[in-house]
Design a protein around this motif. Structure first.
Motif, short mmCIF file in Angstrom:
data_model
loop_
_atom_site.label_atom_id
_atom_site.label_comp_id
_atom_site.label_asym_id
_atom_site.label_seq_id
_atom_site.Cartn_x
_atom_site.Cartn_y
_atom_site.Cartn_z
N VAL A 16 0.84 -1.20 0.00
CA VAL A 16 0.00 0.00 0.00
C VAL A 16 0.87 1.25 0.00
O VAL A 16 0.62 2.21 -0.74
CB VAL A 16 -0.94 0.00 1.22
CG1 VAL A 16 -1.69 1.33 1.31
CG2 VAL A 16 -1.93 -1.15 1.13
N GLN A 17 1.91 1.24 0.81
CA GLN A 17 2.81 2.38 0.89
C GLN A 17 3.47 2.66 -0.45
O GLN A 17 3.55 3.82 -0.89
CB GLN A 17 3.88 2.09 1.95
CG GLN A 17 4.91 3.20 2.14
CD GLN A 17 5.85 2.87 3.28
OE1 GLN A 17 5.47 2.94 4.44
NE2 GLN A 17 7.08 2.50 2.96
N ALA A 18 3.92 1.61 -1.13
CA ALA A 18 4.57 1.79 -2.43
C ALA A 18 3.59 2.34 -3.46
O ALA A 18 3.93 3.24 -4.25
CB ALA A 18 5.14 0.46 -2.91
N LEU A 19 2.36 1.84 -3.47
CA LEU A 19 1.35 2.32 -4.42
C LEU A 19 1.04 3.79 -4.19
O LEU A 19 1.02 4.59 -5.15
CB LEU A 19 0.07 1.49 -4.28
CG LEU A 19 -1.12 1.94 -5.13
CD1 LEU A 19 -0.81 1.82 -6.61
CD2 LEU A 19 -2.37 1.12 -4.78
N HIS B 171 -9.36 0.93 -11.55
CA HIS B 171 -9.36 0.51 -10.16
C HIS B 171 -8.67 -0.82 -9.91
O HIS B 171 -8.48 -1.21 -8.76
CB HIS B 171 -10.80 0.42 -9.64
CG HIS B 171 -11.58 -0.71 -10.24
ND1 HIS B 171 -12.25 -0.61 -11.44
CD2 HIS B 171 -11.79 -1.99 -9.82
CE1 HIS B 171 -12.86 -1.76 -11.71
NE2 HIS B 171 -12.59 -2.61 -10.76
N GLN B 172 -8.28 -1.53 -10.97
CA GLN B 172 -7.78 -2.89 -10.78
C GLN B 172 -6.51 -2.95 -9.94
O GLN B 172 -6.35 -3.85 -9.11
CB GLN B 172 -7.55 -3.54 -12.15
CG GLN B 172 -8.80 -3.73 -12.98
CD GLN B 172 -9.80 -4.68 -12.34
OE1 GLN B 172 -9.41 -5.53 -11.53
NE2 GLN B 172 -11.06 -4.54 -12.68
N GLU B 173 -5.59 -2.00 -10.14
CA GLU B 173 -4.32 -2.05 -9.40
C GLU B 173 -4.56 -1.85 -7.90
O GLU B 173 -4.02 -2.59 -7.07
CB GLU B 173 -3.36 -1.00 -9.93
CG GLU B 173 -2.01 -1.01 -9.24
CD GLU B 173 -1.04 0.01 -9.83
OE1 GLU B 173 0.18 -0.17 -9.64
OE2 GLU B 173 -1.51 0.98 -10.47
N VAL C 121 -4.10 -4.73 -4.69
CA VAL C 121 -3.29 -4.56 -3.48
C VAL C 121 -4.15 -4.64 -2.22
O VAL C 121 -3.80 -5.32 -1.25
CB VAL C 121 -2.53 -3.22 -3.53
CG1 VAL C 121 -1.87 -2.94 -2.18
CG2 VAL C 121 -1.49 -3.25 -4.64
N ARG C 122 -5.29 -3.96 -2.24
CA ARG C 122 -6.08 -3.81 -1.02
C ARG C 122 -7.10 -4.94 -0.79
O ARG C 122 -7.55 -5.14 0.33
CB ARG C 122 -6.83 -2.47 -1.04
CG ARG C 122 -5.90 -1.26 -0.97
CD ARG C 122 -6.72 0.04 -0.98
NE ARG C 122 -5.88 1.23 -0.93
CZ ARG C 122 -5.47 1.82 0.20
NH1 ARG C 122 -5.83 1.31 1.36
NH2 ARG C 122 -4.73 2.91 0.15
N PRO D 129 -5.10 -9.81 -0.14
CA PRO D 129 -5.54 -10.27 1.19
C PRO D 129 -6.54 -11.43 1.10
O PRO D 129 -6.50 -12.35 1.92
CB PRO D 129 -6.20 -9.02 1.78
CG PRO D 129 -5.51 -7.88 1.09
CD PRO D 129 -5.26 -8.36 -0.31
N LEU D 130 -7.44 -11.38 0.11
CA LEU D 130 -8.37 -12.50 -0.06
C LEU D 130 -7.63 -13.79 -0.39
O LEU D 130 -7.95 -14.85 0.14
CB LEU D 130 -9.37 -12.18 -1.18
CG LEU D 130 -10.33 -13.32 -1.55
CD1 LEU D 130 -11.23 -13.67 -0.38
CD2 LEU D 130 -11.14 -12.96 -2.79
N ARG D 131 -6.63 -13.68 -1.26
CA ARG D 131 -5.87 -14.87 -1.63
C ARG D 131 -5.23 -15.51 -0.39
O ARG D 131 -5.21 -16.73 -0.25
CB ARG D 131 -4.79 -14.49 -2.65
CG ARG D 131 -4.18 -15.67 -3.36
CD ARG D 131 -3.17 -15.22 -4.41
NE ARG D 131 -3.79 -14.39 -5.43
CZ ARG D 131 -4.46 -14.86 -6.47
NH1 ARG D 131 -4.62 -16.17 -6.61
NH2 ARG D 131 -4.98 -14.04 -7.36
#
Length: 463
Positions: free
Chosen positions: A173-176, A190-192, A196-197, A201-203
């Protein structure tokens, strides 16, 4: 989107699994959507199952992730023998409660309910009514509405459960954000950000499960969910055993209409997100969600600045066929013709709506001294947002008949899309243009209110 995980009574007190006790049959006996399932018999069958009661609020500072849960071994033969296509067919006409009961019975503590904080409360209520133990997990993206967080708390207290929250990796998140800013999704899709968000996390969460339960419905999203089965081998994610086919996805409310879900929630008097009373229907992250307006489809409140065809964040990306992902002009429900244009039933069909060809719309756009003004919708018949305004646009055309204003339609998908984008200001479907008299420049309808009164006010402002 929140993911909830339930556990059996054998899981230790440090587990993140939410616990819940059995329910009584009479509570559900009057609900039409339960159909043929006898809830009383369900409860009686549970008499040998020790009720799972909610634990006191945990003080642990560290909660194990779903990926750390160790499940019983399943042999290759057991996995090979299971035919989930056949199971889906056998449950196609089953009630949501029956489907939920079958899912919990089959997978026990190896299945989790994905809770997003909207209508997914229905999933928890169904799980509660089965009397079986269940797990609930949720994705906290860090950008949810305050109302959504308050709902999470209300749901935990109402059911006496603990929702396990999955968070995005802070380094990613910080890098994005440092590289592209806080709102890059408005500019490049919105895909990127969702990847990340939400997706990663779901995976991680699903790696600790053999199955998960979602609130997907066939009527939710244009072009992506109309073929959702009640149970399937997940086409996009892997479970704890790893590899293709290692995760099963259950969609108990796939065949339920949105109105029926809401009738159920009101009948059962369960907590709901207060944003629903403010016009929000499909609720995601705060920057990417807004209320829907009259005549709009519920999913149109999500990522409204993008093409309407594939309103998915990636959590259910298996719904999008490869050809649709590569060419958003396709139609998941129809058959493409030689020109790549989907052959589906047309809309806006009335004698008072003129069907304009490419030549017709070009000639109309070139005229500088029109004898009469025109109102034209640029549309795609497969688009649910266009379908949602079908009735209001037809009513408008009938009201304008004989008034001196012509009403037309131009199908702008397929091979006509690039032309419509460059020459007719097409942004997304539907786009509505007014061609006034004595002017060579069409005026684009700026609002997303597509009810008859709003459209009529727009026409009256220029004629």
């Amino acid at each position: 989107m929140a993911l909830a995980v339930f556990s059996s009574s054998t899981v230790s007190s440090s587990s993140f699994f939410s616990r819940h006790g059995s329910s009584t049959g009479p509570k559900a006996s009057h609900i039409d959507c339960f159909r043929n399932l006898d809830v009383t018999n369900l409860t009686q069958r549970r008499t040998l199952v020790k009720p799972i009661n909610a634990e006191p609020q945990r003080k642990d500072s560290i909660v194990p992730l779903a990926a750390t849960i160790v499940a019983p071994e399943v042999t290759e033969k057991e996995k090979e023998d299971e035919d989930f296509d056949e199971l889906a067919r056998s449950l196609e006409n089953a009630s949501p409660l029956e489907i939920m009961d079958k899912a919990l019975e089959k997978f026990g503590t190896d299945i989790g309910i994905a809770f997003s904080g909207a209508e997914d409360v229905a999933l928890i209520e169904y799980a509660h009514l089965t009397g079986r133990p269940y797990r609930v997990f949720s994705l906290d993206t860090g950008r949810l509405n305050p109302e959504t967080y308050r709902l999470f708390d209300a749901v935990e207290k109402h059911y006496g459960i603990h929702i396990e929250y999955m968070f995005p990796d802070s380094i990613e998140v910080q890098a994005l954000v440092r590289t592209k800013g806080l709102f890059s999704f408005y500019e490049d899709g919105h895909q990127e950000c969702c990847r990340v968000r939400k997706v990663r996390p779901l995976r991680r969460a699903l790696k600790g499960l053999r199955a998960w339960i979602t609130g997907q419905r066939k009527d939710q999203s244009p072009g992506t969910r109309s073929e959702v089965p009640v149970v399937q081998v997940d086409p996009a994610f892997e479970g704890m055993d790893g590899g293709v086919g290692s995760l099963v996805k259950w969609n108990p409310v796939a065949n339920v209409k949105g109105n029926d879900i809401w009738n159920f929630l009101r009948t059962m008097n369960v907590p709901v997100n207060s944003l629903h009373s403010q016009g929000y229907v499909s609720i995601g992250c705060e920057p990417c969600t807004r209320p829907v307006l009259p005549g709009q489809h519920e999913r149109e409140g999500r990522w409204w600045w993008e093409d309407a065809k594939a309103k998915e964040c990636g959590l259910h990306k298996g719904n999008i066929k490869q050809e649709d992902a590569e060419n958003l002009d396709g139609n998941k429900n129809g058959v493409d013709d030689a020109n790549g244009t989907a052959t589906v039933a047309d809309i806006f069909n009335t004698k008072n709506v003129v069907n304009l060809s490419r030549t017709g719309i070009e000639n109309l756009a070139k005229l500088e001294n029109r004898q009469e003004p025109w109102l034209v919708v640029l549309y795609a018949p497969w688009c649910r947002f266009c379908q949602a305004m079908d009735e209001s646009y037809v009513d408008l055309a009938d009201k304008l008949a004989g008034s001196g204003v012509k009403v037309g339609k131009f199908r702008a998908d397929g091979e006509q899309k690039e032309f419509a984008k460059s020459e007719l200001e097409l942004g997304s479907f539907p786009t509505i243009l007014f061609f006034p008299k004595h002017s060579s420049h069409p005026i684009k309808y700026p609002s997303e209110k597509r009810d008859v009164d709003s459209l009529m006010a727009f026409v009256n402002a220029f004629r």
